[in-house]
Write an enzyme that holds these catalytic residues in place. Sequence first.
Site, PDB file in Angstrom:
ATOM      1  N   THR A  82     -25.799   5.211 -11.629  1.00 25.91           N
ATOM      2  CA  THR A  82     -26.855   4.174 -10.634  1.00 25.91           C
ATOM      3  C   THR A  82     -27.506   4.949  -9.147  1.00 25.91           C
ATOM      4  O   THR A  82     -28.394   3.728  -9.365  1.00 25.91           O
ATOM      5  CB  THR A  82     -25.127   3.173 -10.536  1.00 25.91           C
ATOM      6  OG1 THR A  82     -24.638   2.694 -12.220  1.00 25.91           O
ATOM      7  CG2 THR A  82     -26.223   1.233  -9.701  1.00 25.91           C
ATOM      8  N   CYS A  83     -26.598   5.010  -8.897  1.00 22.65           N
ATOM      9  CA  CYS A  83     -27.055   5.066  -7.677  1.00 22.65           C
ATOM     10  C   CYS A  83     -28.310   5.844  -7.128  1.00 22.65           C
ATOM     11  O   CYS A  83     -29.308   5.292  -6.544  1.00 22.65           O
ATOM     12  CB  CYS A  83     -26.282   6.722  -6.399  1.00 22.65           C
ATOM     13  SG  CYS A  83     -25.984   6.910  -4.811  1.00 22.65           S
ATOM     14  N   LYS A 105     -32.842   1.442  -2.677  1.00 21.76           N
ATOM     15  CA  LYS A 105     -32.124   0.805  -2.242  1.00 21.76           C
ATOM     16  C   LYS A 105     -33.341   0.991  -1.187  1.00 21.76           C
ATOM     17  O   LYS A 105     -33.784   0.158   0.009  1.00 21.76           O
ATOM     18  CB  LYS A 105     -31.291   0.002  -2.390  1.00 21.76           C
ATOM     19  CG  LYS A 105     -31.214  -0.947  -1.423  1.00 21.76           C
ATOM     20  CD  LYS A 105     -29.424  -1.320  -1.253  1.00 21.76           C
ATOM     21  CE  LYS A 105     -28.712   0.606  -0.252  1.00 21.76           C
ATOM     22  NZ  LYS A 105     -27.278   0.182  -0.110  1.00 21.76           N
ATOM     23  N   HIS A 145     -26.914   9.033  27.358  1.00 26.06           N
ATOM     24  CA  HIS A 145     -27.779   7.972  28.245  1.00 26.06           C
ATOM     25  C   HIS A 145     -28.833   8.267  28.009  1.00 26.06           C
ATOM     26  O   HIS A 145     -29.172   9.508  27.716  1.00 26.06           O
ATOM     27  CB  HIS A 145     -27.366   7.402  29.554  1.00 26.06           C
ATOM     28  CG  HIS A 145     -27.204   6.802  30.615  1.00 26.06           C
ATOM     29  ND1 HIS A 145     -27.214   5.181  30.107  1.00 26.06           N
ATOM     30  CD2 HIS A 145     -28.154   6.765  30.988  1.00 26.06           C
ATOM     31  CE1 HIS A 145     -28.152   4.843  30.491  1.00 26.06           C
ATOM     32  NE2 HIS A 145     -28.938   5.148  31.427  1.00 26.06           N
ATOM     33  N   TYR A 182     -23.299  -6.924  -0.708  1.00 24.04           N
ATOM     34  CA  TYR A 182     -23.995  -5.971   0.522  1.00 24.04           C
ATOM     35  C   TYR A 182     -25.084  -5.966  -0.102  1.00 24.04           C
ATOM     36  O   TYR A 182     -26.879  -5.792   0.101  1.00 24.04           O
ATOM     37  CB  TYR A 182     -23.352  -4.921   0.754  1.00 24.04           C
ATOM     38  CG  TYR A 182     -23.055  -3.829  -0.281  1.00 24.04           C
ATOM     39  CD1 TYR A 182     -24.192  -2.920  -0.810  1.00 24.04           C
ATOM     40  CD2 TYR A 182     -22.036  -3.615  -1.257  1.00 24.04           C
ATOM     41  CE1 TYR A 182     -24.413  -2.260  -1.731  1.00 24.04           C
ATOM     42  CE2 TYR A 182     -21.829  -3.293  -2.249  1.00 24.04           C
ATOM     43  CZ  TYR A 182     -22.984  -2.314  -2.619  1.00 24.04           C
ATOM     44  OH  TYR A 182     -22.946  -1.560  -3.482  1.00 24.04           O
ATOM     45  N   ILE A 183     -25.594  -6.249  -1.811  1.00 21.31           N
ATOM     46  CA  ILE A 183     -26.250  -6.139  -2.310  1.00 21.31           C
ATOM     47  C   ILE A 183     -27.412  -6.941  -2.336  1.00 21.31           C
ATOM     48  O   ILE A 183     -28.870  -7.236  -1.841  1.00 21.31           O
ATOM     49  CB  ILE A 183     -26.732  -5.741  -4.498  1.00 21.31           C
ATOM     50  CG1 ILE A 183     -25.600  -4.242  -4.665  1.00 21.31           C
ATOM     51  CG2 ILE A 183     -27.018  -5.000  -4.572  1.00 21.31           C
ATOM     52  CD1 ILE A 183     -24.881  -4.025  -5.300  1.00 21.31           C
ATOM     53  N   GLU A 206     -23.854   4.671  23.199  1.00 24.08           N
ATOM     54  CA  GLU A 206     -22.904   4.861  24.392  1.00 24.08           C
ATOM     55  C   GLU A 206     -21.835   3.762  24.738  1.00 24.08           C
ATOM     56  O   GLU A 206     -20.930   3.982  25.680  1.00 24.08           O
ATOM     57  CB  GLU A 206     -23.976   5.056  25.831  1.00 24.08           C
ATOM     58  CG  GLU A 206     -24.433   4.082  26.323  1.00 24.08           C
ATOM     59  CD  GLU A 206     -25.163   5.120  27.216  1.00 24.08           C
ATOM     60  OE1 GLU A 206     -24.785   4.968  28.157  1.00 24.08           O
ATOM     61  OE2 GLU A 206     -26.550   4.371  27.881  1.00 24.08           O
ATOM     62  N   GLU A 263     -28.368  -6.979   1.146  1.00 28.77           N
ATOM     63  CA  GLU A 263     -29.709  -6.050   1.678  1.00 28.77           C
ATOM     64  C   GLU A 263     -31.576  -6.374   0.657  1.00 28.77           C
ATOM     65  O   GLU A 263     -32.206  -5.792   1.303  1.00 28.77           O
ATOM     66  CB  GLU A 263     -29.367  -5.018   1.215  1.00 28.77           C
ATOM     67  CG  GLU A 263     -28.131  -4.054   1.460  1.00 28.77           C
ATOM     68  CD  GLU A 263     -27.496  -2.624   0.805  1.00 28.77           C
ATOM     69  OE1 GLU A 263     -27.082  -2.192   1.808  1.00 28.77           O
ATOM     70  OE2 GLU A 263     -27.652  -2.493  -0.482  1.00 28.77           O
ATOM     71  N   CYS A 269     -28.439   2.911  -4.600  1.00 27.62           N
ATOM     72  CA  CYS A 269     -28.224   3.837  -3.236  1.00 27.62           C
ATOM     73  C   CYS A 269     -29.836   4.468  -2.722  1.00 27.62           C
ATOM     74  O   CYS A 269     -30.104   3.934  -1.927  1.00 27.62           O
ATOM     75  CB  CYS A 269     -27.215   4.423  -3.015  1.00 27.62           C
ATOM     76  SG  CYS A 269     -25.756   4.896  -3.888  1.00 27.62           S
TER      77      CYS A 269
HETATM   78  C1  LIG Z   1     -28.353  -1.808  -6.252  1.00 27.19           C
HETATM   79  C2  LIG Z   1     -27.068  -1.158  -5.179  1.00 27.19           C
HETATM   80  C3  LIG Z   1     -26.693  -0.677  -4.607  1.00 27.19           C
HETATM   81  C4  LIG Z   1     -26.419   0.663  -4.252  1.00 27.19           C
HETATM   82  N1  LIG Z   1     -25.996   1.325  -2.741  1.00 27.19           N
HETATM   83  C5  LIG Z   1     -24.932   1.576  -2.511  1.00 27.19           C
HETATM   84  C6  LIG Z   1     -25.014   2.502  -1.364  1.00 27.19           C
HETATM   85  O1  LIG Z   1     -25.641   2.226  -0.713  1.00 27.19           O
HETATM   86  N2  LIG Z   1     -24.362   3.574  -0.712  1.00 27.19           N
HETATM   87  C7  LIG Z   1     -23.019   2.990  -2.090  1.00 27.19           C
HETATM   88  O2  LIG Z   1     -22.182   3.964  -1.438  1.00 27.19           O
HETATM   89  N3  LIG Z   1     -23.055   2.840  -3.102  1.00 27.19           N
HETATM   90  C8  LIG Z   1     -23.710   1.814  -3.429  1.00 27.19           C
HETATM   91  N4  LIG Z   1     -23.792   1.552  -4.821  1.00 27.19           N
HETATM   92  C9  LIG Z   1     -22.864   1.581  -5.734  1.00 27.19           C
HETATM   93  C10 LIG Z   1     -23.003   3.429  -5.990  1.00 27.19           C
HETATM   94  O3  LIG Z   1     -23.894   3.595  -6.758  1.00 27.19           O
HETATM   95  C11 LIG Z   1     -22.126   3.682  -7.376  1.00 27.19           C
HETATM   96  O4  LIG Z   1     -20.746   3.255  -6.740  1.00 27.19           O
HETATM   97  C12 LIG Z   1     -21.971   4.556  -7.990  1.00 27.19           C
HETATM   98  O5  LIG Z   1     -22.676   5.225  -8.850  1.00 27.19           O
HETATM   99  C13 LIG Z   1     -20.890   5.015  -9.284  1.00 27.19           C
HETATM  100  O6  LIG Z   1     -20.647   5.625  -9.215  1.00 27.19           O
HETATM  101  P1  LIG Z   1     -20.712   6.370 -11.122  1.00 27.19           P
HETATM  102  O7  LIG Z   1     -19.825   7.459 -11.188  1.00 27.19           O
HETATM  103  O8  LIG Z   1     -18.390   5.434 -11.536  1.00 27.19           O
HETATM  104  O9  LIG Z   1     -21.012   5.323 -11.750  1.00 27.19           O
HETATM  105  P2  LIG Z   1     -22.610   4.778 -12.367  1.00 27.19           P
HETATM  106  O10 LIG Z   1     -23.388   6.717 -10.973  1.00 27.19           O
HETATM  107  O11 LIG Z   1     -23.214   4.059 -12.917  1.00 27.19           O
HETATM  108  O12 LIG Z   1     -22.834   5.805 -13.134  1.00 27.19           O
HETATM  109  C14 LIG Z   1     -22.243   6.665 -14.813  1.00 27.19           C
HETATM  110  C15 LIG Z   1     -23.061   6.966 -15.961  1.00 27.19           C
HETATM  111  O13 LIG Z   1     -22.655   6.506 -17.170  1.00 27.19           O
HETATM  112  C16 LIG Z   1     -23.432   6.519 -18.418  1.00 27.19           C
HETATM  113  N5  LIG Z   1     -23.492   5.576 -19.379  1.00 27.19           N
HETATM  114  C17 LIG Z   1     -23.169   4.379 -19.365  1.00 27.19           C
HETATM  115  N6  LIG Z   1     -21.606   4.698 -20.178  1.00 27.19           N
HETATM  116  C18 LIG Z   1     -22.233   5.546 -20.916  1.00 27.19           C
HETATM  117  C19 LIG Z   1     -21.957   5.622 -22.853  1.00 27.19           C
HETATM  118  N7  LIG Z   1     -21.323   5.542 -23.438  1.00 27.19           N
HETATM  119  N8  LIG Z   1     -22.507   7.372 -22.685  1.00 27.19           N
HETATM  120  C20 LIG Z   1     -23.408   7.427 -22.263  1.00 27.19           C
HETATM  121  N9  LIG Z   1     -23.817   7.075 -20.836  1.00 27.19           N
HETATM  122  C21 LIG Z   1     -23.100   6.512 -20.265  1.00 27.19           C
HETATM  123  C22 LIG Z   1     -24.837   5.590 -17.205  1.00 27.19           C
HETATM  124  O14 LIG Z   1     -26.269   5.429 -17.692  1.00 27.19           O
HETATM  125  C23 LIG Z   1     -24.411   5.939 -16.046  1.00 27.19           C
HETATM  126  O15 LIG Z   1     -25.668   7.252 -15.059  1.00 27.19           O
HETATM  127  C24 LIG Z   1     -24.379   0.668  -5.191  1.00 27.19           C
HETATM  128  C25 LIG Z   1     -24.982   0.318  -6.877  1.00 27.19           C
HETATM  129  C26 LIG Z   1     -25.930  -0.874  -6.596  1.00 27.19           C
HETATM  130  C27 LIG Z   1     -26.106  -1.866  -8.259  1.00 27.19           C
END
Ligand SMILES: Cc1cc2nc3c(=O)[nH]c(=O)nc-3n(C[C@H](O)[C@H](O)[C@H](O)COP(=O)(O)OP(=O)(O)OC[C@H]3O[C@@H](n4cnc5c(N)ncnc54)[C@H](O)[C@@H]3O)c2cc1C
Length: 452
Positions: A41-42, A50, A437, A176-177, A442, A180, A47
């Site tokens: 997702t990130c 965005k 400064h 927050y999403i 500060e 933003e 992240c």
């Molecule tokens: C719009 C948005 C903005 C964000 N902005 C921020 C930010 O600014 N800062 C921040 O810290 N966090 C942010 N986040 C949150 C952050 O993206 C998540 O907390 C983080 O990605 C979680 O990581 P994860 O490893 O748990 O899952 P993910 O990164 O979501 O990864 C999960 C992966 O598993 C895969 N998957 C799912 N099911 C299966 C399956 N059965 N078989 C194989 N693959 C599978 C998916 O395709 C995905 O690639 C944001 C989230 C969103 C939606």
Amino acid sequence: MSYDFDLFVIGAGSGGVRASRFAAGFGARVAVAESRYLGGTCVNVGCVPKKLMSYAAHCSEDIELSRSFGWEASQSGFDWQTLIGNKDREIERLNGIYGRLLENSNVTLLSGHARIAGPHQVEVNGKVYSSEHILLATGGWPVLPDIPGKEFITDSNQIFYLPQQPKRVLVVGGGYIALEFASIFNGLGSKTHLSYRGELFLRGFDQEVREHVRDSMQAKGVSIHFKTEVQSIEKSEKDERLKVTYQDGATLEVDCVFYAIGRRPMLDNLGLENVNVELDAKGLVKVNKNYETSEPGILAIGDLIAGPQLTPVALAEGMAVARRLFKPEEYKPVSYEHIATAVFTLPNIATVGLSEEQARAAGHDVSIFTSSFRPMKLSFTDLQERIFMKLVVDKQTDKVLGCHMVGPDAGELIQGLAVALKAGATKAVFDDTIGIHPTAAEEFVTMRTSTR
Ligand SMILES: Cc1cc2nc3c(=O)[nH]c(=O)nc-3n(C[C@H](O)[C@H](O)[C@H](O)COP(=O)(O)OP(=O)(O)OC[C@H]3O[C@@H](n4cnc5c(N)ncnc54)[C@H](O)[C@@H]3O)c2cc1C
């Protein structure tokens, strides 16, 4: 019993990639399955894109500001396709980096949906693999409401790929999403509405921060509608316009309705029925302090489990799992205290530690220090925007319990203060620190008189 792998990770997102790479680096035989995109997702729909879009939105203010310093600049000519094209190229580059990182760490990457076939067994593309440990790192998925016209809603996976910039957009949500994206669209010149069903958005943040952000976003032109609930969405026959009807009968016409009302754990077709993995009341995977689920050999991290849903948290959990299983002498539990967060609204928000309300609720007798001032950068303009800073201090111990900021680059500034809070800094330490400064930062070391 011999297994194909020591660790099988499902999901190559923030947490999954980190756990895979480190486990392989410690000598484990590791496989990771990914069904959609490397980096999760990130990197793909969170992240990274965005923040890139948020930079684009900031440019409009910077252009306006530059005129006050004598530059001849014009805001006309923003091109959505250039932004989205450049963003897509950057993400492709990052996907490649993730692939190479896994390859160079000797992780076996399997492209496809993974499903638990039974204890210690995972099926991908019709083939079953055995593994001593299975790590669930499948992240989350946007939740949508069940209302008439829900098929016209854009969610956070789709918002990054809109073919055109909507001229008018409705953002629904109060987290927050939502905020933003309201800031992004507003900054890019779309007429932006934000609807939230509660009295004030950003629940859990400091009340004064929430109020300051509400006022700043309104001053920048976002139309905010609190205590509103969308009842239905209709699409006009002759053009693409969307008519939104609220529960009180009010209507709104826009080109895009974007919902960011929450996320659910991604457990679809994961095969949990084949094992004994318990979920909590919210549907999140239940784990103990070692991220072990109720099924022996299956662990879970990241957005799938309770806790802050943030990339650095998923990374830390992935690393902790890899270390505990394969390099126990280096294992350290994740510390969930003082996790700093930023919200990339215009203006930015960043915070670490307790809000005033949380500190009082936890029984602290607090002193509050606040400051609100016009940024120096705006000196030559009529803009009335103000930076807001706040310190929450425990009266008895003098410890700083919380630091909050609304203003440019708040995240860059609060990250440093997170180290101070983690180290247990007192207000006296803040006061003894000599400022840089002239900066906005500060102010954090010169707030001498308590507001209350
Ligand atoms: C719009 C948005 C903005 C964000 N902005 C921020 C930010 O600014 N800062 C921040 O810290 N966090 C942010 N986040 C949150 C952050 O993206 C998540 O907390 C983080 O990605 C979680 O990581 P994860 O490893 O748990 O899952 P993910 O990164 O979501 O990864 C999960 C992966 O598993 C895969 N998957 C799912 N099911 C299966 C399956 N059965 N078989 C194989 N693959 C599978 C998916 O395709 C995905 O690639 C944001 C989230 C969103 C939606």
